[in-house]
Design a protein around this motif. Structure first.
Motif, PDB file in Angstrom:
ATOM      1  N   LEU A 191      25.088  22.505 -11.765  1.00 55.10           N
ATOM      2  CA  LEU A 191      23.717  22.998 -11.795  1.00 55.10           C
ATOM      3  C   LEU A 191      22.842  22.125 -12.696  1.00 55.10           C
ATOM      4  O   LEU A 191      21.710  21.761 -12.333  1.00 55.10           O
ATOM      5  N   LEU A 192      23.364  21.768 -13.861  1.00 52.13           N
ATOM      6  CA  LEU A 192      22.595  20.941 -14.791  1.00 52.13           C
ATOM      7  C   LEU A 192      22.391  19.530 -14.228  1.00 52.13           C
ATOM      8  O   LEU A 192      21.339  18.915 -14.449  1.00 52.13           O
ATOM      9  N   GLU A 193      23.361  19.042 -13.489  1.00 44.73           N
ATOM     10  CA  GLU A 193      23.197  17.730 -12.843  1.00 44.73           C
ATOM     11  C   GLU A 193      22.110  17.789 -11.769  1.00 44.73           C
ATOM     12  O   GLU A 193      21.312  16.858 -11.628  1.00 44.73           O
ATOM     13  N   GLN A 194      22.100  18.886 -10.998  1.00 47.36           N
ATOM     14  CA  GLN A 194      21.110  19.041  -9.928  1.00 47.36           C
ATOM     15  C   GLN A 194      19.686  19.144 -10.469  1.00 47.36           C
ATOM     16  O   GLN A 194      18.725  18.859  -9.742  1.00 47.36           O
ATOM     17  N   THR A 195      19.552  19.569 -11.716  1.00 48.08           N
ATOM     18  CA  THR A 195      18.220  19.788 -12.297  1.00 48.08           C
ATOM     19  C   THR A 195      17.949  18.874 -13.481  1.00 48.08           C
ATOM     20  O   THR A 195      17.034  19.130 -14.265  1.00 48.08           O
ATOM     21  N   SER A 196      18.705  17.788 -13.593  1.00 47.31           N
ATOM     22  CA  SER A 196      18.538  16.884 -14.742  1.00 47.31           C
ATOM     23  C   SER A 196      17.170  16.194 -14.739  1.00 47.31           C
ATOM     24  O   SER A 196      16.705  15.721 -15.773  1.00 47.31           O
ATOM     25  N   HIS A 197      16.519  16.149 -13.569  1.00 50.51           N
ATOM     26  CA  HIS A 197      15.203  15.506 -13.462  1.00 50.51           C
ATOM     27  C   HIS A 197      14.061  16.413 -13.902  1.00 50.51           C
ATOM     28  O   HIS A 197      12.930  15.953 -14.065  1.00 50.51           O
ATOM     29  N   VAL A 198      14.329  17.691 -14.069  1.00 49.44           N
ATOM     30  CA  VAL A 198      13.261  18.656 -14.338  1.00 49.44           C
ATOM     31  C   VAL A 198      12.702  18.456 -15.753  1.00 49.44           C
ATOM     32  O   VAL A 198      13.452  18.346 -16.723  1.00 49.44           O
ATOM     33  N   GLN A 199      11.383  18.421 -15.840  1.00 49.58           N
ATOM     34  CA  GLN A 199      10.702  18.280 -17.126  1.00 49.58           C
ATOM     35  C   GLN A 199      10.024  19.593 -17.494  1.00 49.58           C
ATOM     36  O   GLN A 199       9.403  20.228 -16.651  1.00 49.58           O
ATOM     37  N   GLU A 200      10.138  19.970 -18.756  1.00 43.21           N
ATOM     38  CA  GLU A 200       9.439  21.153 -19.253  1.00 43.21           C
ATOM     39  C   GLU A 200       8.194  20.711 -20.013  1.00 43.21           C
ATOM     40  O   GLU A 200       8.264  19.831 -20.866  1.00 43.21           O
ATOM     41  N   GLN A 201       7.052  21.300 -19.668  1.00 44.75           N
ATOM     42  CA  GLN A 201       5.790  20.961 -20.313  1.00 44.75           C
ATOM     43  C   GLN A 201       5.090  22.230 -20.786  1.00 44.75           C
ATOM     44  O   GLN A 201       5.346  23.314 -20.256  1.00 44.75           O
ATOM     45  N   PRO A 202       4.189  22.116 -21.769  1.00 46.08           N
ATOM     46  CA  PRO A 202       3.421  23.287 -22.204  1.00 46.08           C
ATOM     47  C   PRO A 202       2.490  23.765 -21.099  1.00 46.08           C
ATOM     48  O   PRO A 202       1.988  22.973 -20.306  1.00 46.08           O
ATOM     49  N   TYR A 203       2.269  25.049 -21.060  1.00 43.45           N
ATOM     50  CA  TYR A 203       1.352  25.652 -20.093  1.00 43.45           C
ATOM     51  C   TYR A 203       0.477  26.640 -20.843  1.00 43.45           C
ATOM     52  O   TYR A 203       0.981  27.568 -21.477  1.00 43.45           O
ATOM     53  N   ARG A 204      -0.827  26.450 -20.768  1.00 41.99           N
ATOM     54  CA  ARG A 204      -1.755  27.330 -21.496  1.00 41.99           C
ATOM     55  C   ARG A 204      -2.931  27.686 -20.611  1.00 41.99           C
ATOM     56  O   ARG A 204      -3.661  26.811 -20.169  1.00 41.99           O
ATOM     57  N   ASP A 205      -3.090  28.980 -20.343  1.00 39.34           N
ATOM     58  CA  ASP A 205      -4.287  29.481 -19.670  1.00 39.34           C
ATOM     59  C   ASP A 205      -4.630  28.718 -18.400  1.00 39.34           C
ATOM     60  O   ASP A 205      -5.781  28.346 -18.160  1.00 39.34           O
ATOM     61  N   GLY A 206      -3.590  28.445 -17.608  1.00 36.50           N
ATOM     62  CA  GLY A 206      -3.849  27.801 -16.321  1.00 36.50           C
ATOM     63  C   GLY A 206      -3.965  26.293 -16.403  1.00 36.50           C
ATOM     64  O   GLY A 206      -4.273  25.629 -15.430  1.00 36.50           O
ATOM     65  N   THR A 207      -3.785  25.729 -17.600  1.00 36.30           N
ATOM     66  CA  THR A 207      -3.833  24.279 -17.727  1.00 36.30           C
ATOM     67  C   THR A 207      -2.511  23.789 -18.262  1.00 36.30           C
ATOM     68  O   THR A 207      -1.704  24.545 -18.798  1.00 36.30           O
TER      69      THR A 207
END
Length: 211
Positions: A191-207
């Motif tokens: 599962l972690l290999e399948q999603t290794s490309h995923v980036q987490e970014q901040p999300y605030r008020d629709g931006t």
């Protein structure tokens, strides 16, 4: 602790290859409401049609409910190409996790809906589910997943089986199949290999951060 856990996603965005997962905000409600007028989607999701006001109330409750974690699925190509456009124009569907067993906080029921017809058959649902499962395993401490799918929803049944879910029950009353996956160490690694490309970014008020 659980309340904090399920609200962890209210300020984050998950960026994949085909889809972007963002928290469900009031900005998304009008498009979601239009989708759910479809009798086909009502049947596939076992949902009743709501008024727009009820849909807004539902969105607020989902953001606050300690037993739910929900993301709106965006078309990543549209999202990247239209940085100034409202997210509503990029919406493809949604993906959800429910903590349905109060005696087992490691079990999450997962569901996905790709509601936008032009986005179906393109792998959006598969990537959204993989991203949500990875989030559940790494952030929420989940080790087991269940999916309840209508017996006639062959595309969803095929997708979850490809993701190593196995059938554990059939309900003739609700006309649905329950599929289950226990995340062993090899499954977790996969599962972690399948999603290794995923980036987490901040999300605030629709931006979010620049694309």
């Amino acid at each position: 602790m659980q309340a904090a856990t399920m609200r962890l996603n209210q300020n984050i965005l998950l960026l994949g290859k085909k889809v972007v997962l963002v928290p469900y905000t009031s900005e998304h409600v009008p498009r979601y409401h239009e989708w759910m007028k479809s009798e086909e989607l009502q049947r596939l999701t076992a949902s009743e049609p709501l008024t727009l006001e009820q849909e807004y109330a539902m969105q607020r409750s989902w953001r606050e409910d300690v037993d739910k974690c929900t993301f709106i699925v965006l078309d990543a190509d549209k999202w990247r190409a239209q940085p100034a456009s409202p997210e509503e124009s990029c919406m493809a569907g949604d993906v959800n996790l429910f903590l349905t067993d109060r005696g087992d906080p490691t079990l999450g029921e997962i569901e996905v809906m790709i509601a936008e017809p032009s986005c179906r058959g393109r792998g959006f649902g598969t990537e959204a589910v993989l991203m949500m499962m990875s989030y559940g395993v790494t952030k929420l401490g989940l080790t087991k997943f269940e999916a309840k799918i209508g017996q006639d929803n062959e595309p969803s049944l095929r997708m979850f089986r490809k993701l190593h879910f196995e059938q554990v029950a059939v309900s003739s009353v609700f006309q649905e199949v329950t599929l289950r996956l226990t995340v062993s160490q090899p499954h977790r690694q996969w599962l972690l290999e399948q999603t290794s490309h995923v980036q987490e970014q901040p999300y605030r008020d629709g931006t979010s951060e620049p694309r």
